[in-house]
Design an enzyme around this catalytic site. Structure first.
Site, short mmCIF file in Angstrom:
data_model
loop_
_atom_site.label_atom_id
_atom_site.label_comp_id
_atom_site.label_asym_id
_atom_site.label_seq_id
_atom_site.Cartn_x
_atom_site.Cartn_y
_atom_site.Cartn_z
N ASP A 31 -19.26 58.83 -52.27
CA ASP A 31 -20.13 59.31 -51.25
C ASP A 31 -21.70 59.01 -51.62
O ASP A 31 -22.12 58.94 -52.55
CB ASP A 31 -20.13 60.83 -50.99
CG ASP A 31 -20.56 61.48 -49.76
OD1 ASP A 31 -19.77 61.87 -49.09
OD2 ASP A 31 -21.58 61.44 -49.53
N ILE A 32 -22.17 58.66 -50.36
CA ILE A 32 -23.78 58.01 -50.75
C ILE A 32 -24.62 59.14 -51.06
O ILE A 32 -25.75 58.89 -51.59
CB ILE A 32 -24.09 57.21 -49.36
CG1 ILE A 32 -25.13 56.29 -49.79
CG2 ILE A 32 -24.36 58.14 -48.09
CD1 ILE A 32 -25.15 55.13 -48.50
N ASN A 88 -13.10 67.78 -42.99
CA ASN A 88 -13.63 68.46 -41.85
C ASN A 88 -13.15 67.85 -40.76
O ASN A 88 -12.87 66.54 -40.45
CB ASN A 88 -15.28 68.09 -42.20
CG ASN A 88 -15.77 68.78 -43.31
OD1 ASN A 88 -15.28 69.72 -43.46
ND2 ASN A 88 -16.69 68.08 -43.85
N GLU A 96 -19.08 64.73 -39.55
CA GLU A 96 -20.10 63.56 -39.11
C GLU A 96 -19.67 62.20 -38.82
O GLU A 96 -20.21 61.70 -38.02
CB GLU A 96 -21.23 63.62 -40.00
CG GLU A 96 -22.16 65.02 -40.43
CD GLU A 96 -23.01 64.79 -41.68
OE1 GLU A 96 -22.81 63.81 -42.41
OE2 GLU A 96 -23.70 65.95 -41.86
N HIS A 101 -11.57 61.70 -43.37
CA HIS A 101 -11.74 61.26 -44.75
C HIS A 101 -11.55 62.60 -45.40
O HIS A 101 -11.82 63.56 -44.90
CB HIS A 101 -13.01 60.99 -44.90
CG HIS A 101 -14.19 61.47 -44.48
ND1 HIS A 101 -14.34 61.34 -42.89
CD2 HIS A 101 -15.05 62.48 -44.78
CE1 HIS A 101 -15.51 61.95 -42.65
NE2 HIS A 101 -16.01 62.71 -43.52
P1 AMP Z 1 -18.19 64.72 -43.12
O1 AMP Z 1 -19.34 65.40 -42.90
O2 AMP Z 1 -17.10 65.30 -43.49
O3 AMP Z 1 -18.04 63.63 -41.87
O4 AMP Z 1 -18.65 63.70 -44.26
C1 AMP Z 1 -19.33 62.26 -44.05
C2 AMP Z 1 -19.65 62.12 -45.47
O5 AMP Z 1 -19.97 60.79 -45.29
C3 AMP Z 1 -20.98 62.66 -45.91
O6 AMP Z 1 -20.74 63.19 -47.21
C4 AMP Z 1 -22.00 61.32 -46.13
O7 AMP Z 1 -22.83 61.53 -47.25
C5 AMP Z 1 -21.15 60.37 -46.20
N1 AMP Z 1 -21.28 58.81 -45.92
C6 AMP Z 1 -22.19 58.39 -44.79
N2 AMP Z 1 -22.41 57.13 -44.96
C7 AMP Z 1 -21.77 56.76 -46.08
C8 AMP Z 1 -21.63 55.34 -46.79
N3 AMP Z 1 -22.26 54.36 -46.03
N4 AMP Z 1 -21.00 55.28 -47.84
C9 AMP Z 1 -20.58 56.45 -48.45
N5 AMP Z 1 -20.55 57.77 -47.93
C10 AMP Z 1 -21.26 57.91 -46.88
#
Ligand code: AMP
Length: 116
Positions: A31-32, A88, A96, A101
């Site tokens: 995760d970023i 989620n 988000e 995932h």
């Molecule tokens: P969710 O809120 O369950 O949809 O989680 C989305 C996740 O994606 C969050 O924890 C973000 O930090 C992660 N995320 C968003 N963009 C990237 C990216 N380019 N590379 C890795 N993780 C990401």
């Protein structure tokens, strides 16, 4: 770019990511914005937007997400102490990115499941 395409582009190698596992059905990358020492996202390569979109034919790949999580937890050395898997869904779930995932979180005590 819409947020659902982001993870498809990571799968295709069109956007850089710290990929820790990839086969023909599943990709896992760090995760970023990590919320714990280990924070890995495990996704189906095929775009399934949310849990609500899972079809019966997706059962095998959903099972594979768990197998990969188990394998990565061991690789990351967090199996014994324990970890948390989160998926989620939609607004109330705090989703988000609309490409289903599984979050693999660990490496420290994670506290209560929900903030009160
Ligand atoms: P969710 O809120 O369950 O949809 O989680 C989305 C996740 O994606 C969050 O924890 C973000 O930090 C992660 N995320 C968003 N963009 C990237 C990216 N380019 N590379 C890795 N993780 C990401």
């Amino acid at each position: 770019m819409s947020a659902d395409l982001l993870f498809s582009k990571i799968v295709a190698g069109e956007i850089p990511a710290d990929i820790v596992f990839q086969n023909k059905t599943v990709t896992a990358f760090r995760d970023i914005n990590p919320q714990a020492p280990v924070h890995i996202l495990i996704i189906p390569n095929k775009l399934i937007p949310t849990i609500n979109h899972i079809e019966q034919s997706d059962e095998a790949v959903m099972g594979e997400l768990f197998s990969v999580a188990r394998q990565l937890a061991e690789q990351e050395g967090i199996s014994e102490d324990g970890f948390r898997l989160i998926v989620n869904c939609n607004k109330h779930g705090g989703q988000e990115v609309y490409h289903l995932h599984m979050h693999l979180l660990g490496g420290r005590p994670l506290g209560p499941m929900l903030t009160r």
